[in-house]
Motif scaffolding. Structure first.
Motif, short mmCIF file in Angstrom:
data_model
loop_
_atom_site.label_atom_id
_atom_site.label_comp_id
_atom_site.label_asym_id
_atom_site.label_seq_id
_atom_site.Cartn_x
_atom_site.Cartn_y
_atom_site.Cartn_z
N ILE A 137 0.83 -1.21 0.00
CA ILE A 137 0.00 0.00 0.00
C ILE A 137 0.86 1.25 0.00
N ALA A 138 2.02 1.21 0.65
CA ALA A 138 2.92 2.37 0.62
C ALA A 138 3.39 2.63 -0.80
N GLU A 139 3.71 1.58 -1.52
CA GLU A 139 4.16 1.71 -2.90
C GLU A 139 3.04 2.26 -3.78
N LEU A 140 1.84 1.75 -3.62
CA LEU A 140 0.72 2.18 -4.47
C LEU A 140 0.34 3.64 -4.23
N GLU A 141 0.46 4.09 -2.99
CA GLU A 141 0.10 5.47 -2.66
C GLU A 141 1.27 6.43 -2.82
N GLY A 142 2.46 5.91 -3.09
CA GLY A 142 3.63 6.79 -3.22
C GLY A 142 4.10 7.35 -1.90
N GLY A 143 3.87 6.61 -0.81
CA GLY A 143 4.30 7.06 0.51
C GLY A 143 5.56 6.35 0.97
N SER A 144 6.04 6.74 2.13
CA SER A 144 7.25 6.14 2.67
C SER A 144 6.96 4.86 3.45
N ASP A 165 -10.25 20.30 -3.06
CA ASP A 165 -9.00 20.58 -3.78
C ASP A 165 -7.85 20.29 -2.83
N ILE A 166 -7.28 19.10 -2.95
CA ILE A 166 -6.27 18.66 -1.99
C ILE A 166 -5.03 19.55 -2.04
N SER A 167 -4.57 19.91 -3.22
CA SER A 167 -3.39 20.75 -3.35
C SER A 167 -3.58 22.09 -2.66
N ALA A 168 -4.70 22.74 -2.93
CA ALA A 168 -4.96 24.05 -2.35
C ALA A 168 -5.05 23.98 -0.83
N ILE A 169 -5.70 22.95 -0.32
CA ILE A 169 -5.86 22.82 1.13
C ILE A 169 -4.52 22.47 1.78
N ALA A 210 -0.05 22.74 10.04
CA ALA A 210 -0.99 21.63 10.27
C ALA A 210 -0.75 20.55 9.22
N LEU A 211 -0.95 19.31 9.61
CA LEU A 211 -0.85 18.19 8.69
C LEU A 211 -2.19 17.95 8.01
N VAL A 212 -2.14 17.40 6.82
CA VAL A 212 -3.36 17.08 6.08
C VAL A 212 -3.52 15.56 6.00
N VAL A 213 -4.67 15.10 6.48
CA VAL A 213 -5.03 13.68 6.43
C VAL A 213 -6.13 13.52 5.39
N VAL A 214 -5.97 12.58 4.48
CA VAL A 214 -6.99 12.33 3.47
C VAL A 214 -7.49 10.89 3.60
N ASP A 215 -8.77 10.75 3.87
CA ASP A 215 -9.40 9.43 3.79
C ASP A 215 -9.66 9.16 2.31
N ASN A 216 -8.88 8.25 1.75
CA ASN A 216 -8.91 7.99 0.30
C ASN A 216 -9.71 6.74 -0.03
N THR A 217 -10.60 6.35 0.88
CA THR A 217 -11.35 5.10 0.71
C THR A 217 -12.16 5.09 -0.58
N PHE A 218 -12.89 6.18 -0.86
CA PHE A 218 -13.81 6.17 -2.00
C PHE A 218 -13.08 6.14 -3.34
N ALA A 219 -11.94 6.81 -3.42
CA ALA A 219 -11.22 6.85 -4.70
C ALA A 219 -10.27 5.67 -4.84
N SER A 220 -9.58 5.34 -3.75
CA SER A 220 -8.53 4.31 -3.73
C SER A 220 -7.32 4.80 -4.51
N PRO A 221 -6.15 4.19 -4.31
CA PRO A 221 -4.97 4.61 -5.08
C PRO A 221 -5.07 4.29 -6.56
N ILE A 222 -6.08 3.53 -6.94
CA ILE A 222 -6.30 3.28 -8.36
C ILE A 222 -6.67 4.58 -9.08
N ILE A 281 -0.92 11.90 -1.75
CA ILE A 281 0.43 12.35 -1.43
C ILE A 281 1.03 13.14 -2.59
N GLU A 282 0.65 12.80 -3.81
CA GLU A 282 1.14 13.54 -4.97
C GLU A 282 0.65 14.99 -4.96
#
Length: 390
Positions: free
Chosen positions: A58-65, A151-155, A164-176, A181-182
């Motif tokens: 999942i780290a690889e698919l989302e581009g995270g560490s 708008d994730i970039s703007a926020i 502040a850190l930004v947390v995104v619940d990406n359940t509905f979109a999925s990394p597909i 993170i991008e």
């Protein structure tokens, strides 16, 4: 290597035996060579090879560490909130998942963590809500169940300027379809129960961090509190992810057809789907997402719970159940099901009407699903003529 190929080949199975499937290490402990000297594993709460394979994937698919697997989506939410202390503040999306709202309101606020809810589809609202003690901006994009898009970039730019850190619940979109993170997000959460596992047979949660430093903090919480995902459920989630690209793209294609069809129905008042050009956040969704997902929500002209409940109990292929993202199509009535714990006033303000129905489109033929909905509307017309638009 393209993403759909990584889904299949990121995890290589077992080199020692030639097993092509990831092994299930169903063990609670590991033999050590000497006290404190092990082969990478000592106790399964701290780490397990099957879970580690999922976390790496999942780290690889989302581009995270770093990635971390938890016993449920809410366990993942809990781990992230435990990064905070009493007196800290969260700015959260108003149309938030009911389980997250319940936890924020009845658990974390009691422990001294403040939460403000705003419509994050307008970044200005986020900027105005951030305080000196704001530590997290909590997004869902698209949201559950009204499919608002932020708008994730703007926020992220706004939040990071205020530390502040930004947390995104990406359940509905999925990394597909979307990789927050991008766009600058710091932490991603998934209810892997949904699109990632994809077969309605496992409960799982995932957290991905942008940096190793954040990853170490989540890892500490995971090990210290123990809400881990077991090896068999980790294996089920890996198995589901391997077909996620095929499933999610099929579901998105069908959902767009169904959403367009729903717009033409006289019994339907509002259709919420980011793929529709009429959706207020359509352009932002086009920028952030590769497709628009498999969830649709709509409200009836007869905006009553009775009308919605009659509708959701008459369909055949769409089966009435909690959850979403599986291969079989589901539907629910958020006001009395997924968002029942959210106060009515808050629901209405967030755009969740009394008659709002949420559809989770599966992998059946779109034409069959449309026919199922059409038959249901015909049935309702016979019993409730007032459902038709004037």
């Amino acid at each position: 290597m393209r993403r759909e190929t990584k889904l299949i080949h990121q995890i290589s199975g077992c080199g020692e035996t030639g097993a092509i499937s990831t092994p299930i290490y169903q063990t609670s402990t590991f033999v050590q060579d000497a006290p404190g000297v092990n082969r990478g594993y000592d106790y399964a709460r701290s780490n397990n090879p099957t879970r580690a394979a999922l976390e790496s994937l999942i780290a690889e698919l989302e581009g995270g560490s770093n990635g971390y697997a938890f016993a449920s989506g809410l366990a993942a939410v809990d781990a992230v909130v435990k990064l905070l202390s009493a007196g800290d503040h969260i700015v959260a999306v108003d149309d938030i998942y009911g389980g997250s709202y319940r936890s924020f309101t009845h658990i974390y606020e009691k422990l001294g963590i403040e939460v403000s809810y705003v419509d994050t589809s307008d970044p200005v609202n986020v900027a105005e809500a951030i305080r000196e003690n704001t530590k997290l901006v909590w997004l869902e994009s698209p949201t559950n169940p009204t499919l608002k898009v932020s708008d994730i970039s703007a926020i992220c730019e706004i939040a990071h300027r205020r530390n502040a850190l930004v947390v995104v619940d990406n359940t509905f979109a999925s990394p597909i379809l979307q990789r927050p993170i991008e766009f600058g997000a710091d932490i991603i959460i998934h209810s892997a129960t949904k699109y990632l596992a994809g077969h309605s047979d496992v409960i799982a949660g995932l957290v991905v961090t942008k940096t190793p430093e954040l990853g170490e903090q989540i890892k500490f919480v995971q090990n210290a509190t123990g809400g881990i995902l077991g090896p068999f459920d980790s294996w089920l989630t890996i198995r589901g992810i391997e077909t996620a690209d095929l499933r999610v793209r099929k579901q998105s294609e069908s959902a767009l057809k169904i959403a367009r069809w729903l717009q033409s129905q006289p019994e339907v008042d509002i259709v919420n789907y980011p793929g529709l050009v009429t959706h207020p956040n359509h352009e932002v969704a086009k920028k952030q997402q590769e497709a628009f997902g498999g969830v649709i929500s709509f409200s009836l002209v007869d905006d009553t719970q009775d009308a919605a409940i009659e509708f959701v109990t008459k369909t055949e292929l769409f089966q009435l159940a909690e959850s979403l993202g599986g291969v079989k199509s589901l539907l629910c009535h958020p006001a009395t099901m997924t968002h029942k714990s959210t106060p009515r006033e808050h629901r209405l303000q967030a755009g969740i009407h009394e008659s709002t129905v949420r559809l989770s489109v599966g992998i059946e033929a779109a034409e069959d699903l449309i026919e199922d909905l059409q038959n249901t509307f015909v049935s309702l017309q016979k019993s409730e003529p007032c459902l038709e638009k004037a």
